[in-house]
Write an enzyme that holds these catalytic residues in place. Structure first.
Site, mmCIF file in Angstrom:
data_model
loop_
_atom_site.group_PDB
_atom_site.id
_atom_site.type_symbol
_atom_site.label_atom_id
_atom_site.label_comp_id
_atom_site.label_asym_id
_atom_site.label_seq_id
_atom_site.Cartn_x
_atom_site.Cartn_y
_atom_site.Cartn_z
ATOM 1 N N LYS A 21 14.124 -27.562 2.287
ATOM 2 C CA LYS A 21 15.453 -27.668 3.024
ATOM 3 C C LYS A 21 16.266 -28.803 2.630
ATOM 4 O O LYS A 21 15.612 -29.907 1.938
ATOM 5 C CB LYS A 21 15.217 -27.968 4.324
ATOM 6 C CG LYS A 21 14.800 -26.606 5.209
ATOM 7 C CD LYS A 21 14.419 -26.995 6.507
ATOM 8 C CE LYS A 21 14.028 -25.891 7.483
ATOM 9 N NZ LYS A 21 15.011 -25.251 7.760
ATOM 10 N N LYS B 70 2.298 -20.136 3.603
ATOM 11 C CA LYS B 70 1.449 -20.688 4.761
ATOM 12 C C LYS B 70 0.841 -19.556 5.456
ATOM 13 O O LYS B 70 1.789 -18.303 5.483
ATOM 14 C CB LYS B 70 1.954 -21.795 5.363
ATOM 15 C CG LYS B 70 3.288 -21.254 6.495
ATOM 16 C CD LYS B 70 3.546 -22.090 7.504
ATOM 17 C CE LYS B 70 4.432 -21.419 8.575
ATOM 18 N NZ LYS B 70 4.448 -22.062 9.693
ATOM 19 N N HIS C 105 4.484 -28.042 8.254
ATOM 20 C CA HIS C 105 5.828 -28.598 8.022
ATOM 21 C C HIS C 105 5.879 -30.175 8.573
ATOM 22 O O HIS C 105 6.625 -30.902 7.825
ATOM 23 C CB HIS C 105 6.779 -27.605 8.929
ATOM 24 C CG HIS C 105 6.809 -26.303 8.524
ATOM 25 N ND1 HIS C 105 6.392 -25.645 7.208
ATOM 26 C CD2 HIS C 105 6.749 -25.126 9.535
ATOM 27 C CE1 HIS C 105 6.661 -24.620 7.200
ATOM 28 N NE2 HIS C 105 6.502 -24.103 8.413
ATOM 29 N N ARG D 156 0.712 -1.278 0.056
ATOM 30 C CA ARG D 156 -0.170 -0.029 -0.067
ATOM 31 C C ARG D 156 0.979 1.283 0.072
ATOM 32 O O ARG D 156 0.432 2.105 -0.483
ATOM 33 C CB ARG D 156 -1.077 -0.064 1.182
ATOM 34 C CG ARG D 156 -1.873 -1.016 1.113
ATOM 35 C CD ARG D 156 -2.539 -1.064 2.676
ATOM 36 N NE ARG D 156 -3.589 -1.805 2.649
ATOM 37 C CZ ARG D 156 -4.873 -1.635 2.727
ATOM 38 N NH1 ARG D 156 -5.448 -0.386 2.511
ATOM 39 N NH2 ARG D 156 -5.753 -2.526 2.819
ATOM 40 N N HIS E 28 8.447 -24.393 3.416
ATOM 41 C CA HIS E 28 9.712 -24.120 3.140
ATOM 42 C C HIS E 28 10.724 -25.281 3.669
ATOM 43 O O HIS E 28 11.746 -25.559 3.325
ATOM 44 C CB HIS E 28 10.150 -22.659 3.571
ATOM 45 C CG HIS E 28 10.423 -22.590 5.027
ATOM 46 N ND1 HIS E 28 9.354 -22.104 5.893
ATOM 47 C CD2 HIS E 28 11.406 -22.869 6.010
ATOM 48 C CE1 HIS E 28 9.859 -22.135 7.138
ATOM 49 N NE2 HIS E 28 10.867 -22.884 7.079
#
Lengths: 512, 322
Positions: A204, A170, A262, A64, A200
């Site tokens: 890894k 997420k 995860h 914004r 993520h």
């Protein structure tokens, strides 16, 4: 005669060259936020540094806040100075990279904004020769996901002369129903193959290494089942508290924040069936199949197989650590779980009756993420039992995700000297000492994958919904309870109720 | 072979070394023990005139990424009957870790009269079940025929043809090793990786690939009076991929020192692309669009790192040699 160009690039040498993204633009919604500064820009700069993105690559930031392209470039430079790790910020490279950075201010809830975005994309495409390829990256509050998808659809930005993809951070929904609703909203605009849901953990290196470990070594597969494995423990512990994110965290909690996404993905990586080939469909089909095989708890199972907790105040070393309810921005009456532990069972032939213990929490004894595979003890030990019952200790295979990434196998050995005294010893593979090479960050891997169009390490709609189905009964029961959550002192391994949950099955938590 | 330099005695010395290292570490306040790391046997054949300090630094830099049992075979020009050995450890502590990581190093000094003993000695010292790589650093196989027996041991052999005064001899040497069936790698080829990658990037874009058939000329610029071996490799590599009609030329350009590639240019009808070096950056321009990217440092250690990460056959290099 016309020269017939080979289908691919004839100069590519897969043995020595790294992967490289095609020309394109990435539109980052929420470009003024923490994730962009801490993770996305450093990952993109590193990819440019290694020449993994082409000269014509462009980034269009949105938020914004009003600012010019140059102001945005300046802010991103400051972010890189602060958050870039193990990569030099070289002025010439920065100049070249910065020429591809653009900015457009706008409210994502305003449909008029998307017309401006279309014009900006056309301008950037003209200036940078992006080939019409666009990756939309949603790094905003989850409440903006649907409006952004609808806005992109209203301006028909999901279509163009090149490919169009959307990456979503997420949390993907806050429960099963909201995840389904979000999927429906996304699918009104983007087909499933264009939707990249980022987790993520899957990017890894060490999680990817689990696949290499399981599916490229023949010796483990025969042991990888209920006959030889008695239980699996997955731990993701943080030593820090909510660190100023109290307001966000009290809406999420440990179960939603870590286990639903995860840790269930890590569990699927450990438990999935062997792959016919390492491609997106095969990997995701097997992960999804595993997640669908996890037994869904009945409400009456929840008190037996799930434990929530909240960290209380404690002194850790010389520091006084506040309890969760004393953290700034946290409602002092909230029942949000900062610790969650589940006992899960998988209903298939491979894993029937093998408990998977999954736990995560904040302000635990130390920061560690690992997976411990407990093998059955030897059916009979010919050696005399000592006070510690050493001979009855099971073999353990430990896969360390972070820190000290590596794999250890614990087995029993004879202690040197007369007599037959047994001691557990560890055979250790240390990722850092065997491969001192720099590992790409999870975001480098995943961003490059999305730009290349490889969704292998992204979660699919059915995977997300299957994992919500696993945690939903637990969320429902916990939200209906009125009593206070068990409190554990900061700096310990969680509430005693969690130990009791394992003790009921004759097990105990390993101390990582 | 004197008793002190039999494989058995060297292995005993290595075992003693580990016990000593463990005890030293246990005596410290932290006492986390020593982690032994080994992913291959790296045999380095080096001449007497070779700078031991620079070799030592290269080995120390290599170990964190390619932990190995390193066997340095130093050729002595001495007429005396000499065969000596010593063992020591290369240790380092990764940043933020408390445990020391160590690799083994064996140094063997041999006079020409003892060369026939070397293959058996080395064979007894290789780490079982792991790859063996032979790096001929400052040793030319042709000069020591006895060395040829050694060549049967490794999974891969690494040479550096730029060490030859004359590029043609360097190239002949590599081709000879290849023709005899050995899996040979040349660091002159490794030096080309960033250049080849730059050329490949020119054709990532589908539109550029469409212009591929229009390329008419390719020019390789190099410093030095004659093209280095790497320029010949680059030429062979380009010929394999480019359309037949392309005219390929070398151009010598002034530069500070050394004989190295300085740039590559491709052009034809409506298409022009070039890659050149500016400081530490590669500048790639395709139809006037430019990108800079880091041009990786090409120290000997960096080159070795790349080669040691490829133990199998490099079919593209093999194709260029043929």
């Amino acid at each position: 005669m016309l020269y017939q160009m080979p289908d691919g690039n004839p100069f590519v040498d897969p043995l020595r060259f790294g992967r490289r993204a095609p020309p394109g633009a990435i539109v980052i919604f929420g470009a003024n936020g923490d994730l962009t500064k801490r993770k996305l820009l450093p990952a993109l700069y590193r990819l440019a540094y290694e020449s993994r993105i082409p000269p014509s690559f462009a980034v269009i930031g949105n938020s914004r806040t009003h600012m010019s392209d140059d102001h945005f470039r300046q802010k991103m430079r400051e972010a890189l100075q602060q958050f870039l790790e193990d990569t030099p910020l070289e002025s010439e490279l920065w100049e070249s990279f910065a020429r591809g950075l653009f900015y457009i201010a706008g409210d994502v809830n305003d449909l008029g904004f998307y017309q401006k975005l279309e014009a900006k994309l056309a301008e950037v495409q003209q200036a940078r020769q992006t080939g019409g390829n666009v990756l939309f990256y949603l790094s905003t509050q989850p409440s903006s996901y649907q409006p952004i998808a609808q806005g992109l659809g209203s301006a028909r930005l999901q279509e163009g002369s090149g490919w169009r993809r959307i990456v979503i951070e997420k949390p993907f929904g806050h429960d099963l129903e909201s995840a389904r609703e979000l999927n429906r909203a996304l699918h009104c605009v983007f087909s499933e193959d264009k939707v990249y849901r980022i987790d993520h953990y899957l990017g890894k290196e060490t999680v990817q290494n689990v696949l290499a470990f399981r599916f490229s070594n023949g010796i483990f597969e025969p042991l990888w089942n209920r006959r030889y494995i008695s239980s699996v423990q997955i731990t993701a512990a943080e030593s820090i508290g909510v660190e100023g994110r109290g307001a966000y965290y009290q809406e999420a909690g440990a179960l939603r924040d870590m286990i639903q996404n995860h840790l269930l993905q890590v569990m699927a990586t450990i438990g999935m069936e062997p792959l016919p080939s390492f491609d997106a469909d095969s990997v995701r089909d097997e992960r999804a199949k595993f997640l669908r095989s996890i037994r869904i708890m009945n409400p009456e199972d929840v008190p037996v197989y799930a434990v929530a907790g909240q960290y209380g105040p404690a002194r850790i070393g010389t520091e006084e650590a506040p309890g969760f309810l004393q953290e700034p921005g946290v409602d002092p009456c909230t029942r949000t779980d900062t610790y969650a532990a589940l006992t899960l069972f998988v209903e298939n032939w491979r894993w029937a009756r093998v408990p998977f213990f999954v736990r995560t929490g904040k302000r635990l004894a130390k920061r560690v993420t690992d997976i411990a595979i407990h093998f059955n003890t030897a059916p009979h030990s010919p050696f005399a039992r000592d006070d510690n019952d050493t001979a009855a200790r099971p073999n353990l295979l430990i896969i360390r995700i972070q820190p000290d990434e590596g794999i250890s196998l614990r087995f029993l050995s004879k202690y040197p000297g007369a007599g037959m005294r047994l001691r557990p010893v560890s055979m250790d593979f240390n990722y850092g000492s065997s491969f001192g090479a720099r590992s790409p960050s999870a975001y480098e891997t995943l961003l490059l994958d999305a730009m290349i169009g490889d969704p292998t390490l992204y979660t699919r709609q059915d995977m997300v919904e299957a994992s919500w189905k696993v945690v939903q009964p637990v969320l429902d029961v916990w939200s209906s309870q009125k009593s206070n959550l068990p409190v554990y002192p900061a700096g310990t391994w969680g509430p005693k109720e969690s130990d009791e949950m394992l003790a009921r099955l004759g097990q105990e938590w390993r101390v990582p | 072979m004197p008793a002190s330099v039999q494989p058995e005695s060297i292995l005993k010395d290595l075992a003693r070394l580990w016990v000593d290292l463990g005890q030293e570490e246990a005596a410290t306040a932290v006492g986390n023990g020593v982690l032994r790391a080994c992913a291959m046997t790296l045999v380095i054949a080096t001449g007497e005139s070779d700078d031991p300090q620079s070799l030592g630094e290269t080995i120390a830099d290599l170990m964190p990424q390619h932990p190995s049992r390193v066997i340095v075979l130093r050729v002595s020009a001495s007429a005396e009957d000499a065969l000596e050995s010593r063992v020591f450890a290369q240790c380092w502590k990764p940043f933020g870790r408390r445990q020391q990581i160590c690799c083994e190093q064996v140094e063997i000094i041999a006079s020409p009269s003892r060369f026939p003993d070397l293959p058996k000695l080395i064979l007894g010292l290789t780490v079982p079940d792991l790859p063996v790589v032979l790096w001929l650093r400052g040793v030319v196989v042709g000069e020591h025929p006895e060395f040829r027996q050694l060549l049967g041991l490794p999974d891969k052999m690494i040479v550096d043809s730029s060490r030859f005064d004359d590029p043609a001899s360097g190239l002949d040497n590599v081709r000879m090793l290849h023709r005899r069936g050995w899996n040979v790698a040349d660091l002159e080829w490794t030096r080309l990786t960033p250049w080849r990658e730059s050329v490949a990037h020119m054709f990532d874009d589908q539109r550029n690939r469409q212009a591929f058939g229009d390329i008419q000329r390719a020019r390789i610029s190099h410093s030095g009076a004659v093209p280095p071996v790497s320029a010949h490799y680059l030429r062979a590599w380009l010929i394999r991929a480019l359309p037949r009609q392309v005219e390929l030329s070398f151009q010598s350009v002034p530069a500070e020192s050394g004989s190295r590639i300085r740039g590559i240019a491709l052009d034809g009808r409506g298409f022009s692309a070039a890659a050149s070096l500016e400081g530490n950056c590669a500048v790639v321009t395709v139809n006037r669009q430019m990108q800079r990217s880091a041009f990786p440092a090409q120290s000997e250690c960096e080159l070795l790192r790349e080669e040691l990460s490829i133990i199998g056959v490099d079919t593209i290099f093999r194709g260029c040699l043929e």
